[in-house]
Scaffold this active site. Structure first.
Site, short mmCIF file in Angstrom:
data_model
loop_
_atom_site.label_atom_id
_atom_site.label_comp_id
_atom_site.label_asym_id
_atom_site.label_seq_id
_atom_site.Cartn_x
_atom_site.Cartn_y
_atom_site.Cartn_z
N LEU A 101 0.85 -1.20 0.00
CA LEU A 101 0.00 0.00 0.00
C LEU A 101 0.88 1.25 0.00
O LEU A 101 1.50 1.58 1.00
CB LEU A 101 -0.92 -0.01 1.22
N GLU A 102 0.92 1.92 -1.15
CA GLU A 102 1.77 3.09 -1.32
C GLU A 102 1.00 4.22 -1.98
O GLU A 102 -0.22 4.13 -2.22
CB GLU A 102 2.98 2.73 -2.18
N GLU A 103 1.73 5.29 -2.33
CA GLU A 103 1.12 6.39 -3.05
C GLU A 103 0.63 5.92 -4.41
O GLU A 103 1.27 5.06 -5.03
CB GLU A 103 2.15 7.51 -3.25
#
Length: 424
Positions: A171-173
């Site tokens: 889960l990242e930008e």
């Protein structure tokens, strides 16, 4: 993770998502096994994972892009290092929109044969894979599927197609800045955990000096609110002003405090749910993480009984030409002096195994000590794997390896793996 092609954000919920939601309902009515003996994809039968592969290997699996960044032969990596598991990256929503799983946004899981072939080859050698969903670029399924149930159905399709026993949610930008998307991802993970008993789930997110940033903390709060606990929460302490192992272990210590505060755990319990995902060599922002840094972080991780130790990526675990890649970061080499798969060897150690000796003869002859030397210890050979404590003779001196190494000529420079014991 970085070094990925960013793609346009898509938030529309497609008809495919509605169909996926219906699939979840069907699964709930019939019950769902975690894996089958033989998974089938696009006419290809994929062998089931080896029973000998335990969760320790999923916890140590380094990332491998099987379709991009000049992927190395996975079997050759296994032979050279003893590695038994890879983290295949990345499953995304289709670039054109929708809620069906694809590799990189372009290669639908439904019709895939390329990744299936990689998985088959790994399993045929007694190994296994986990799939990573999300990453830095592209549109994530949590953004496009609309609900936790639809998101879970898309991931379940990949689990069933390949007979997966492990999944990583990276889960990242920009996804982790989207509250609804994070709700969908965490909700989907909880559904998958319930419907696939024994599945190994990791959650990977950004690392900062204080452990993780505001969005990472909100993700942890979302997990708490949904009463979801994965096998580990991992941070990526790179691309954020980090400088070697000391800065990374400080971040891990601070992240431990964040986990304790969020879930009410004691220190040991928090470490037992904590992991790290590193970047080997030169990072996107010009940070450098050498073999010595990996050894220091490995010592910290094992000393605190952490749950996961991985890195980005196997594709980068080889020396550039020139070794420093002219000061540029590459997706296909590390940017630091190294032997092939030096960094992968630390994952093998974390899993509790010993990297094997090479199975092929050395490609160079041993160096003959200069006249006047009296070395009786075996001469250094570039093709030989040396473990910590092993000694060799080179250039009239006795050298001692501090940790696992291969292909690095004894000297007082380089990664610092060799310690000069004086003249023979």
């Amino acid at each position: 993770m970085s070094l990925r092609n960013a793609r346009t954000l898509t938030t529309a919920v497609s008809a495919a998502c509605l169909a996926a939601a219906a699939l979840i309902g069907t699964a709930a009515a019939t019950g769902h096994a975690a894996t089958t003996d033989r998974a089938v994809t696009a006419g290809r039968t994929v062998p089931a994972a080896s029973a000998a592969v335990g969760s320790n290997w999923y916890a140590a699996a380094p990332y491998l892009m099987p379709l991009d960044n000049d992927p190395p032969d996975a079997g050759a990596v296994m032979d050279a290092t003893g590695l038994k598991a890879f983290q295949l990256a990345f499953i995304l929503a289709p670039n054109g929109g929708g809620c069906a799983p694809t590799w990189g946004g372009t290669n639908p899981v439904d019709s895939d044969t390329a990744v299936a072939g990689v998985i088959s080859a790994i399993r045929a050698k007694g190994g296994d894979v986990s799939a990573s969903v999300g990453g830095y670029g592209g549109t994530k399924l949590g953004q496009s599927c609309g609900t936790p149930e639809a998101t879970a159905a898309a991931y379940q399709k990949a689990i069933d197609t390949y007979g997966l026993k492990a999944l990583d949610l990276d889960l990242e930008e920009p996804e982790y800045e989207n509250t609804a998307a994070v709700h969908n991802e965490i909700g989907a993970a909880k559904i998958l955990q319930q419907r696939n008993p024994g599945i190994y789930l990791s959650i990977t997110t950004a690392g900062t000096a204080d452990g993780t940033g505001w969005f990472g903390k909100q993700m942890l709060n979302e997990a708490k609110s949904q009463a979801f606990i994965p096998d580990n929460f991992s941070i990526m302490p790179f691309d954020g002003g980090f400088d070697g192992a000391a800065s990374q272990t400080r971040a891990l210590t601070n992240f431990n405090a964040v986990l304790r505060s969020t879930f009410g755990w004691d220190e040991a319990t928090a470490y037992a749910h904590e992991g790290i995902s590193q970047m080997n060599g030169r990072s996107d922002t010009g940070e450098y993480f050498t073999q010595a840094d990996f050894q220091a972080v490995l010592d910290f991780a094992t000393g605190h009984h952490m749950a996961r130790f991985t890195n980005w990526s196997v594709n980068r675990d080889r020396q550039c030409s020139p070794p420093d890649n002219n000061g540029k970061t590459s997706g296909t080499c590390s940017g630091v002096p190294q032997g092939a798969y030096d960094f992968t060897a630390y994952s093998v150690k974390f899993a509790g195994a010993t990297p094997p000796a090479p199975t092929t003869p050395p490609t160079t002859s041993p160096t003959t000590p200069p006249p006047g030397g009296s070395c009786t210890t075996a001469a250094y050979r570039s093709g030989t794997v040396y473990l910590g404590g092993d000694t060799v003779s080179y250039d009239g001196h006795l050298w001692k390896a501090k940790w696992w190494t291969q292909g690095e000529t004894p000297s007082t420079g380089g990664s610092g793996v060799w310690q000069d014991q004086g003249t023979c």
